[in-house]
Design a protein around this motif. Structure first.
Motif, short mmCIF file in Angstrom:
data_model
loop_
_atom_site.label_atom_id
_atom_site.label_comp_id
_atom_site.label_asym_id
_atom_site.label_seq_id
_atom_site.Cartn_x
_atom_site.Cartn_y
_atom_site.Cartn_z
N ILE A 9 0.86 -1.19 0.00
CA ILE A 9 0.00 0.00 0.00
C ILE A 9 0.89 1.24 0.00
O ILE A 9 1.83 1.33 0.80
CB ILE A 9 -0.92 0.01 1.23
CG1 ILE A 9 -1.85 -1.21 1.20
CG2 ILE A 9 -1.71 1.31 1.33
CD1 ILE A 9 -2.55 -1.48 2.51
N ILE A 10 0.59 2.17 -0.89
CA ILE A 10 1.30 3.44 -0.95
C ILE A 10 0.34 4.51 -0.43
O ILE A 10 -0.79 4.62 -0.90
CB ILE A 10 1.74 3.78 -2.40
CG1 ILE A 10 2.58 2.64 -3.00
CG2 ILE A 10 2.48 5.12 -2.43
CD1 ILE A 10 3.84 2.30 -2.23
N ARG A 11 0.83 5.28 0.52
CA ARG A 11 -0.01 6.32 1.12
C ARG A 11 0.85 7.46 1.63
O ARG A 11 2.05 7.29 1.84
CB ARG A 11 -0.84 5.72 2.26
CG ARG A 11 0.00 5.15 3.38
CD ARG A 11 -0.83 4.70 4.57
NE ARG A 11 -0.02 4.08 5.60
CZ ARG A 11 0.78 4.71 6.43
NH1 ARG A 11 0.91 6.04 6.37
NH2 ARG A 11 1.47 4.06 7.35
N PRO A 12 0.24 8.64 1.85
CA PRO A 12 1.00 9.75 2.43
C PRO A 12 1.49 9.38 3.84
O PRO A 12 0.79 8.69 4.59
CB PRO A 12 -0.01 10.89 2.50
CG PRO A 12 -1.06 10.55 1.50
CD PRO A 12 -1.14 9.04 1.50
N ALA A 13 2.68 9.83 4.16
CA ALA A 13 3.20 9.63 5.51
C ALA A 13 2.32 10.36 6.50
O ALA A 13 1.81 11.45 6.21
CB ALA A 13 4.64 10.13 5.59
N ASP A 14 2.15 9.77 7.67
CA ASP A 14 1.40 10.45 8.72
C ASP A 14 2.18 10.41 10.03
O ASP A 14 3.25 9.79 10.11
CB ASP A 14 -0.02 9.88 8.87
CG ASP A 14 -0.06 8.45 9.37
OD1 ASP A 14 0.78 8.06 10.20
OD2 ASP A 14 -0.94 7.70 8.91
N VAL A 15 1.68 11.07 11.03
CA VAL A 15 2.40 11.26 12.29
C VAL A 15 2.85 9.93 12.90
O VAL A 15 3.92 9.86 13.52
CB VAL A 15 1.55 12.10 13.27
CG1 VAL A 15 0.31 11.36 13.73
CG2 VAL A 15 2.39 12.58 14.44
N ASP A 16 2.09 8.87 12.71
CA ASP A 16 2.44 7.57 13.28
C ASP A 16 3.61 6.90 12.58
O ASP A 16 4.13 5.89 13.07
CB ASP A 16 1.23 6.63 13.25
CG ASP A 16 0.10 7.12 14.14
OD1 ASP A 16 0.39 7.80 15.16
OD2 ASP A 16 -1.07 6.83 13.83
N ASP A 17 4.04 7.42 11.45
CA ASP A 17 5.12 6.83 10.67
C ASP A 17 6.50 7.36 11.04
O ASP A 17 7.51 6.94 10.47
CB ASP A 17 4.90 7.09 9.17
CG ASP A 17 3.63 6.45 8.66
OD1 ASP A 17 3.32 5.32 9.09
OD2 ASP A 17 2.95 7.08 7.83
N GLU A 18 6.58 8.27 11.99
CA GLU A 18 7.86 8.94 12.26
C GLU A 18 8.99 7.98 12.56
O GLU A 18 10.08 8.08 11.97
CB GLU A 18 7.73 9.95 13.39
CG GLU A 18 9.03 10.69 13.64
CD GLU A 18 8.93 11.82 14.65
OE1 GLU A 18 9.94 12.52 14.82
OE2 GLU A 18 7.85 12.00 15.27
N ASN A 19 8.81 7.02 13.47
CA ASN A 19 9.91 6.13 13.82
C ASN A 19 10.35 5.29 12.63
O ASN A 19 11.55 5.13 12.39
CB ASN A 19 9.52 5.23 14.99
CG ASN A 19 9.42 5.98 16.30
OD1 ASN A 19 10.01 7.05 16.46
ND2 ASN A 19 8.67 5.44 17.24
N SER A 20 9.40 4.76 11.88
CA SER A 20 9.75 3.96 10.70
C SER A 20 10.45 4.81 9.66
O SER A 20 11.46 4.39 9.07
CB SER A 20 8.49 3.34 10.09
OG SER A 20 7.88 2.46 11.00
#
Length: 152
Positions: A9-20
């Motif tokens: 799945i390709i999606r815009p980065a969101d706040v929960d993605d910071e560590n990854s």
């Protein structure tokens, strides 16, 4: 179900993605033998999350895990009244490669560029990055331009 049959799945980065995103961005910079200072990394992440910023990021997610990212930005052009889209950073975790995530990330950036009515999308890579170049060569012909950079 094998790893290659799990949908990417390709999606815009969101706040929960910071560590990854930070983990993968560090791996990306290590691959290119580069170092980005922490304040710049923090500022980049903040700009990615700012809806008013022209700096954006997409993530590739497989099985609920972020396995890659594409950082891109829009900027004005002297060759068109429409913006250029610069795909600045693209990286997929080596353990997750071979499943089409990089191609899907590029296609996602292309979709975003079309949505902004961009003039073109462009990117570059190191000559020694043969795996990336083999993918890029299937997407578009290589430019004849040579890049010169002078630190200031």
């Amino acid at each position: 179900m094998s790893e290659n049959t799990i949908e990417t799945i390709i999606r815009p980065a969101d706040v929960d993605d910071e560590n990854s995103w930070r983990f993968l961005f560090a791996a990306y910079n290590a691959f290119y033998r580069a170092s980005v200072a922490e304040p710049v990394v923090a500022s980049t992440w903040k700009r990615i999350l700012d809806p008013q910023s022209d700096v954006k990021a997409l993530v590739a997610e497989r099985g609920g895990e972020v396995i890659g990212f594409a950082n891109y930005l829009f900027h004005a052009s002297t060759w068109s009244d429409r913006p250029n889209c610069y795909l600045e950073d693209l990286f997929v975790d080596p353990a997750a490669r071979g499943g089409g995530a990089a191609r899907k990330l590029i296609e996602g950036v292309e979709d975003a560029a079309r949505a902004r009515n961009a003039f073109r999308i462009y990117w570059h890579t190191q000559e020694y990055n043969a795996p990336a170049r083999s993918l890029y060569d299937t997407i578009t012909p290589r430019s004849s331009f040579i890049v010169y950079r002078k630190p200031l």
